[in-house]
Motif scaffolding. Sequence first.
Motif, PDB file in Angstrom:
ATOM      1  N   GLU A 122       0.883  -1.176   0.000  1.00  0.00           N
ATOM      2  CA  GLU A 122       0.000   0.000   0.000  1.00  0.00           C
ATOM      3  C   GLU A 122       0.916   1.219   0.000  1.00  0.00           C
ATOM      4  OE1 GLU A 122      -3.810  -0.959   2.505  1.00  0.00           O
ATOM      5  OE2 GLU A 122      -2.085  -1.834   3.547  1.00  0.00           O
ATOM      6  N   THR A 123       0.990   1.880  -1.134  1.00  0.00           N
ATOM      7  CA  THR A 123       2.012   2.912  -1.309  1.00  0.00           C
ATOM      8  C   THR A 123       1.407   4.302  -1.458  1.00  0.00           C
ATOM      9  OG1 THR A 123       4.052   3.414  -2.504  1.00  0.00           O
ATOM     10  CG2 THR A 123       2.144   2.731  -3.837  1.00  0.00           C
ATOM     11  N   GLY A 127       6.030   7.070   0.998  1.00  0.00           N
ATOM     12  CA  GLY A 127       6.454   5.780   1.543  1.00  0.00           C
ATOM     13  C   GLY A 127       5.449   4.688   1.251  1.00  0.00           C
ATOM     14  N   ALA A 128       5.476   3.637   2.064  1.00  0.00           N
ATOM     15  CA  ALA A 128       4.576   2.506   1.819  1.00  0.00           C
ATOM     16  C   ALA A 128       4.491   1.613   3.048  1.00  0.00           C
ATOM     17  CB  ALA A 128       5.055   1.680   0.626  1.00  0.00           C
ATOM     18  N   ASP A 129       3.384   0.875   3.129  1.00  0.00           N
ATOM     19  CA  ASP A 129       3.219  -0.207   4.093  1.00  0.00           C
ATOM     20  C   ASP A 129       3.262  -1.512   3.311  1.00  0.00           C
ATOM     21  OD1 ASP A 129       2.825   1.480   6.337  1.00  0.00           O
ATOM     22  OD2 ASP A 129       0.742   1.795   5.725  1.00  0.00           O
ATOM     23  N   HIS A 131       3.137  -5.802   3.534  1.00  0.00           N
ATOM     24  CA  HIS A 131       2.737  -6.944   4.366  1.00  0.00           C
ATOM     25  C   HIS A 131       2.966  -8.237   3.586  1.00  0.00           C
ATOM     26  CE1 HIS A 131       0.655  -3.947   6.832  1.00  0.00           C
ATOM     27  NE2 HIS A 131       0.124  -3.498   5.703  1.00  0.00           N
ATOM     28  N   ASP A 143       5.731  -7.538   8.438  1.00  0.00           N
ATOM     29  CA  ASP A 143       5.281  -6.197   8.079  1.00  0.00           C
ATOM     30  C   ASP A 143       6.479  -5.264   7.988  1.00  0.00           C
ATOM     31  OD1 ASP A 143       2.228  -6.451   8.378  1.00  0.00           O
ATOM     32  OD2 ASP A 143       2.938  -7.163  10.318  1.00  0.00           O
ATOM     33  N   GLU A 145       7.310  -0.882   7.154  1.00  0.00           N
ATOM     34  CA  GLU A 145       6.842   0.458   6.792  1.00  0.00           C
ATOM     35  C   GLU A 145       8.021   1.252   6.265  1.00  0.00           C
ATOM     36  OE1 GLU A 145       4.518   4.366   8.625  1.00  0.00           O
ATOM     37  OE2 GLU A 145       5.089   2.705   9.938  1.00  0.00           O
ATOM     38  N   GLU A 147       9.284   4.815   5.353  1.00  0.00           N
ATOM     39  CA  GLU A 147       8.992   6.238   5.550  1.00  0.00           C
ATOM     40  C   GLU A 147       9.977   7.034   4.712  1.00  0.00           C
ATOM     41  OE1 GLU A 147       9.067   7.160   9.668  1.00  0.00           O
ATOM     42  OE2 GLU A 147       7.371   5.871  10.166  1.00  0.00           O
ATOM     43  N   VAL A 181      11.079   1.938  -1.700  1.00  0.00           N
ATOM     44  CA  VAL A 181      10.028   0.919  -1.566  1.00  0.00           C
ATOM     45  C   VAL A 181      10.324  -0.260  -2.489  1.00  0.00           C
ATOM     46  CG1 VAL A 181       7.573   0.420  -1.869  1.00  0.00           C
ATOM     47  CG2 VAL A 181       8.283   2.615  -0.900  1.00  0.00           C
ATOM     48  N   ARG A 229      -3.884   3.406   1.503  1.00  0.00           N
ATOM     49  CA  ARG A 229      -2.989   3.867   2.562  1.00  0.00           C
ATOM     50  C   ARG A 229      -3.511   5.130   3.230  1.00  0.00           C
ATOM     51  NH1 ARG A 229       2.886   6.083   3.224  1.00  0.00           N
ATOM     52  NH2 ARG A 229       3.646   4.736   4.919  1.00  0.00           N
TER      53      ARG A 229
END
Length: 381
Positions: A122-123, A127-129, A131, A143, A145, A147, A181, A229
């Motif tokens: 999820e960008t 940044g992005a998360d 999983h 997971d 993250e 930043e 990312v 996100r």
Amino acid sequence: MSDPRLVKLLGRPGPWTSAYVDGPSVLPQVEEEALRRSVRERLEGAGAPADDAAAVESTLAARNGLPSPSARVVLVSAGRVELDQGFVGARIGPERLDHAAVPRLLPLLHHLGAATRYLVVETSRDGADIHLETSGRGRSDADAEIEGDTDGITKVQAGGWSHAAYQRYAENTWKKNQDEVAAAVSDLIRQEHPAFVALSGDVRARQLLADALTDTERELIVDVDAHTRADGADSTELDAAIARAIAERDRSIIGELHDRAAADSGSGGAEGIAEVTAALQQARVETLLLDGRMLDDERTLLALDAAPWVAAAESESLGAGVLATVPAAEALARAAVLTDAQVLIEDDEPTADDAPREDRPVRDPVAVLRWADDTGARDES
């Protein structure tokens, strides 16, 4: 490859009490207690010792943290819980409550065989998360993250030369963030070999991230046009895209297995209970494919306490002891696990909720073999 814990479990003496039921629900406590009590009573009615049935009831009372709906498999022997595993999503088929010389494996193998490992990214421009997920688990395997730089992240609406400079600066910042990312995504793809990468988020960030990946990595992307996100974002579109990608992967795997088993006049495969049993007795099966409807088939085989593990008659046991006469699908699956073969179960294609179930015969089991036997190739006539 078989799950080592299942191989170890199958090496333990029985008898076994098996329960395949719904996981924790949102029903009032009194109703959940009644359901657990019903499971215990039905197990006792199936011949399970009181200690086994009570152990199942007690285990079901301990919530496992999975959301509703979920499914749960519990295997008990001599009053001791040997396996308790839950899966996100509704049960695949009816409840199974059983007491027998060997544990009922197919509900567990059905869920394990359907498990798919994938990445969710999820960008956004800053940044992005990320999983790492396995379907059915209800939690992330890992997971991360990312930043990124937020300085000048928004393009400033200025005029003239300064406007163009700010635009370039913001775009370069976004690209730098997505390069970071992409490096993390590439590492996970290389280490974890996900089936696909579900990519959602800001549209420009998705484009920049995809550009930063290799051609091979981009082929894994399932693009989801939703900015998940953002705070309070709805994940419905992302969840639906993941479900479709998993279903497509399952269809592709099943089709490939059928093609491999049928190649070269069938010399690399086995089809039908007799052929598949013979291949399992020789430990030649790499992957066993069972029709989901075979779980309720009335045909039986012998489960043995040592190699060759399965037989159609005592004369084929090669000195191994006969544990029990069991449903053919269970006997074949057990032998597959004990000979380090993968077990997959082919379900009917989903139809409309109110559509009647297709009336068709049970498909024969199919096996892809570890090595071909030209003399055993199936007759094409």
